[in-house]
Design an enzyme around this catalytic site. Structure first.
Site, PDB file in Angstrom:
ATOM      1  N   HIS A 122       1.362   7.513  14.020  1.00 38.21           N
ATOM      2  CA  HIS A 122       0.569   8.330  13.111  1.00 38.21           C
ATOM      3  C   HIS A 122      -0.156   7.368  12.191  1.00 38.21           C
ATOM      4  O   HIS A 122       0.216   6.197  12.080  1.00 38.21           O
ATOM      5  CB  HIS A 122       1.468   9.274  12.308  1.00 38.21           C
ATOM      6  CG  HIS A 122       0.721  10.436  11.713  1.00 38.21           C
ATOM      7  ND1 HIS A 122      -0.012  10.318  10.560  1.00 38.21           N
ATOM      8  CD2 HIS A 122       0.592  11.725  12.109  1.00 38.21           C
ATOM      9  CE1 HIS A 122      -0.568  11.497  10.274  1.00 38.21           C
ATOM     10  NE2 HIS A 122      -0.224  12.361  11.199  1.00 38.21           N
ATOM     11  N   LYS A 171      -7.112  -1.211   8.768  1.00 40.55           N
ATOM     12  CA  LYS A 171      -6.869  -0.154   7.782  1.00 40.55           C
ATOM     13  C   LYS A 171      -6.321   1.104   8.444  1.00 40.55           C
ATOM     14  O   LYS A 171      -6.784   1.516   9.507  1.00 40.55           O
ATOM     15  CB  LYS A 171      -8.155   0.166   7.018  1.00 40.55           C
ATOM     16  CG  LYS A 171      -8.633  -0.968   6.111  1.00 40.55           C
ATOM     17  CD  LYS A 171      -9.791  -0.559   5.235  1.00 40.55           C
ATOM     18  CE  LYS A 171      -9.288   0.233   4.031  1.00 40.55           C
ATOM     19  NZ  LYS A 171     -10.353   0.430   3.015  1.00 40.55           N
ATOM     20  N   HIS A 219       8.057  14.543   3.337  1.00 43.26           N
ATOM     21  CA  HIS A 219       7.162  14.464   2.173  1.00 43.26           C
ATOM     22  C   HIS A 219       7.879  14.950   0.907  1.00 43.26           C
ATOM     23  O   HIS A 219       7.800  14.300  -0.148  1.00 43.26           O
ATOM     24  CB  HIS A 219       5.916  15.324   2.397  1.00 43.26           C
ATOM     25  CG  HIS A 219       4.812  14.623   3.124  1.00 43.26           C
ATOM     26  ND1 HIS A 219       4.440  13.318   2.869  1.00 43.26           N
ATOM     27  CD2 HIS A 219       3.967  15.068   4.100  1.00 43.26           C
ATOM     28  CE1 HIS A 219       3.423  12.982   3.645  1.00 43.26           C
ATOM     29  NE2 HIS A 219       3.115  14.026   4.405  1.00 43.26           N
ATOM     30  N   ASP A 221      -1.011  18.972   2.643  1.00 42.74           N
ATOM     31  CA  ASP A 221      -1.363  17.932   3.607  1.00 42.74           C
ATOM     32  C   ASP A 221      -2.443  18.439   4.555  1.00 42.74           C
ATOM     33  O   ASP A 221      -2.920  19.567   4.419  1.00 42.74           O
ATOM     34  CB  ASP A 221      -0.097  17.579   4.393  1.00 42.74           C
ATOM     35  CG  ASP A 221      -0.105  16.143   4.898  1.00 42.74           C
ATOM     36  OD1 ASP A 221      -1.128  15.455   4.735  1.00 42.74           O
ATOM     37  OD2 ASP A 221       0.916  15.716   5.463  1.00 42.74           O
ATOM     38  N   GLY A 248      -5.948  20.245   3.575  1.00 50.15           N
ATOM     39  CA  GLY A 248      -6.302  18.894   3.991  1.00 50.15           C
ATOM     40  C   GLY A 248      -7.383  18.886   5.055  1.00 50.15           C
ATOM     41  O   GLY A 248      -8.323  18.082   5.010  1.00 50.15           O
ATOM     42  N   GLY A 260      -0.822  14.178   1.759  1.00 52.54           N
ATOM     43  CA  GLY A 260      -2.089  13.490   1.573  1.00 52.54           C
ATOM     44  C   GLY A 260      -2.917  14.025   0.435  1.00 52.54           C
ATOM     45  O   GLY A 260      -3.614  13.263  -0.256  1.00 52.54           O
ATOM     46  N   ALA A 266      -4.140  -0.741  -5.679  1.00 51.49           N
ATOM     47  CA  ALA A 266      -3.682  -2.008  -6.236  1.00 51.49           C
ATOM     48  C   ALA A 266      -3.144  -1.748  -7.636  1.00 51.49           C
ATOM     49  O   ALA A 266      -3.823  -1.133  -8.459  1.00 51.49           O
ATOM     50  CB  ALA A 266      -4.835  -3.002  -6.289  1.00 51.49           C
ATOM     51  N   ASN A 323      -9.397  -2.776 -12.872  1.00 51.26           N
ATOM     52  CA  ASN A 323      -8.485  -3.176 -11.790  1.00 51.26           C
ATOM     53  C   ASN A 323      -8.963  -2.561 -10.482  1.00 51.26           C
ATOM     54  O   ASN A 323      -9.063  -1.338 -10.365  1.00 51.26           O
ATOM     55  CB  ASN A 323      -7.066  -2.698 -12.126  1.00 51.26           C
ATOM     56  CG  ASN A 323      -6.107  -2.827 -10.955  1.00 51.26           C
ATOM     57  OD1 ASN A 323      -6.327  -3.610 -10.036  1.00 51.26           O
ATOM     58  ND2 ASN A 323      -5.032  -2.050 -10.994  1.00 51.26           N
TER      59      ASN A 323
END
Length: 584
Positions: free
Chosen positions: A10, A36, A131, A150, A181, A316, A436, A545
């Site tokens: 997945h 990715k 989840h 999701d 989703g 998601g 990040a 950032n």
């Protein structure tokens, strides 16, 4: 007791190791393959996690996978009988389910070892249960409302529950093909963003538009009683054409999921190369508004069912930080926890904790209050890589200096940023998730109006409508934003206070918002120290950032960090206790 958690075959394949209830390591496969959203069996992530835990495959007691091919079989069979979707898509899904079902064989085949090496018991945890577990079972809350919203997994798109202790009581599940989703995905594709995971681009674009198509979108998503919703399937293809999805390895891909009826309703779809117009911006704004209307419909009903003020959110759609930031305004919930890997990558962690608590009957003892669970590199490792790269660095006129300690590292880095330099920041263990969070970041001065354009021109090369994010000391967030609730994993968007917008223009979006990353000194001591050093120099406890990458997954190793430095126009790199900057 060793549990290996896996999200496999997945998108965002991942792995984790839990020992006696404590998370030891977790990582996404994309960080190792450098592709990715990599889909397939996460062999390199598994190898890293086992290495970090100092165990081998033969030492594992349990394997937890966040998919259960046997879940909702009656619903699947009935749907197939009534709708008769495209057989090739059904065949592909059956093949994929077979690989998930026999994950031990897939691991052994990839490792070139005999299948009897892995003696662990295999557990298939239903996708949305994983989840739910990834949010509630690692939160601080002893009791909370819990929701997973999701695309779909194991034939479910949305699941809500009440969590108490180690128990998750499912209150309602909404089945395929009705999915918020998939609704968001369809319009993302329509707007000319076809790559897997492009929804966040549309979320950024929405800030430039007005929701003039909201009434039209209400024809696509119908809200029903008791927190339910339905898609008007005339506008979609996933239910009938059996949309093809590629999950077996490499970059995941999904065929078009919107129909010609949607084009007739909204006008021509945008191609990837076509300029973005105000119409596209207004469609994006309408999409975001409709998503929020439906999501808050689900969550308000969940509150009515539980009467609990704490919410744990995963799936998601939990990555929609704009909606998350409005939660306290649009629902009665007062506190929210969204894990750093709310999407499918988090299913590895969720499945592992469902097995630990619900199958093994163990008490809760772990809280995920930080995101740094990936590889770490010592100064010796970094020095070795610098030695390997020294000729390249010297030829490009970079100089290397080693700081005497953290105080000098943070002071020198803060001075460079305050002087307008763009600095790579590579410290400690790598983060989990798409954001990040001060371990593998590129940092810049938030006070400069032109810094967003500079970053895009020199490094990031991304769409102009996408914002950059602020990192802010947790105790200072209320001074700059309209809400002070911590957002340690950059999962909430707040409005910048009007009087502060001119102070930090670079990470402030066109609508006056910022996707906030709050930094706590107890969980991120070095990054908090850098923010304090910047505040002492500038009076501003905020940094711009963005992720340490250039059109690739976030860097993992010192080599990848140095390679990114050399091929972009970054000004400096603070890596461990070393600072690399151009010779003057």
């Amino acid at each position: 007791m060793i549990i290996l958690g896996i999200n496999a075959f997945h998108a965002d394949a991942s792995a984790c190791v839990v020992r006696d209830g404590q998370l030891i390591a977790a990582a996404e496969e994309e960080r190792f393959t450098r592709v990715k959203h990599w889909a397939g069996c996460p062999i390199q992530a598994i190898e890293y996690c086992l290495l970090e835990a100092k165990v081998s495959l033969s030492d594992i007691d349990h394997i937890a996978v966040n998919r259960d091919p046997q879940a909702h079989l009656i619903d699947k069979a009935l749907y197939t009988f009534v709708k008769r979707p495209n057989w090739s898509a059904v065949r592909d899904r059956l093949r994929n389910a077979g690989k998930v079902h026999d994950i031990k064989a897939a691991i052994c085949e990839a490792k070139g070892i005999k299948t009897d090496v892995i003696k662990a018991q295999l557990h298939h945890v239903e996708h949305h249960q994983a989840h739910l577990g990834s949010a509630f079972l690692v939160s601080r809350y002893e009791e909370a409302a819990v929701a997973s919203i999701d695309g779909f997994g194991d034939f479910v798109s949305t699941m809500v529950a009440q969590g108490k202790g180690t128990k998750l009581t499912v209150l309602q599940s909404l089945l395929f093909p009705h999915s918020l989703g998939l609704f968001y995905l369809a319009l993302t594709q329509y707007l000319g963003f076809p790559s897997y995971g492009d929804e966040y681009k549309v979320m950024g674009l929405a800030a430039y538009g007005e929701p003039e198509y909201l009434d039209v979108f209400r024809k696509m998503v119908r809200l029903k009683n008791k927190g339910r919703f339905e898609l008007n399937l005339d506008y979609f293809l996933h239910h009938s054409a059996g949309v093809s999805m590629t999950w077996d390895g490499g970059t995941p891909a999904i065929d078009r999921v919107y129909s010609d009826e949607l084009v007739s309703l909204l006008g021509p779809a945008r191609t990837k190369e076509e300029p973005v117009t105000q119409r596209h911006m207004n469609v994006a704004a309408s999409l975001q508004a409709m998503y929020e209307e439906a999501a808050f419909h689900v969550l308000n009903d969940l509150y009515d069912r539980t009467q609990l003020r704490s919410l744990c959110l995963a799936g998601g759609c939990a990555l929609n930080s704009v909606a998350n930031g409005k939660l306290s305004d649009r629902t009665p919930f007062e506190r929210m926890y969204v894990p750093p890997i709310a999407g499918d990558a988090g299913g590895a962690v969720g499945a592992a904790y469902v097995v630990w608590h619900q199958t093994m009957g163990q008490r809760r003892s772990f809280v995920m209050d930080r995101a740094d669970w990936g590889p770490e590199f010592s100064d010796q490792d970094i020095q070795a890589e610098l030695d390997r790269q020294r000729e390249r660095l010297t030829e490009s006129q970079w100089e290397i200096r080693q700081c005497t300690g953290e105080e000098q590292l943070c002071r020198d880095t803060a001075e460079m940023i305050a002087a307008g330099h763009i600095v790579g920041w590579f410290q400690g263990r790598m983060e989990l998730g798409a954001r990040a969070l001060g371990q593998r970041s590129i940092l810049a001065d938030p006070r400069r109006h032109d810094m967003k354009d500079i970053l895009n021109r020199r490094i990031k090369r991304r769409e102009s409508f996408r914002p950059f994010a602020p990192s802010v000391l947790e105790e200072e967030v209320g001074q700059y934003y309209d809400k002070a609730h911590p957002s340690p994993f950059m999962t909430m968007t707040y409005q910048v206070k009007p009087e502060k917008r001119a102070v930090i223009p670079a990470p402030t979006h066109v609508d006056g918002s910022g996707r906030v990353h709050t930094v706590n000194a107890s969980t991120q001591p070095l990054y908090a120290r850098l923010l304090r050093a910047f505040e002492q120099r500038t009076g501003v406890p905020v940094l711009l950032n963005t992720s340490f990458n250039e059109q690739e997954p976030i860097v993992c190793t010192p080599r990848e960090a140095i390679d990114c430095l050399l091929r972009t126009q970054m000004d400096a790199l603070a890596i461990g206790h070393f600072v690399i900057r151009r010779s003057t």
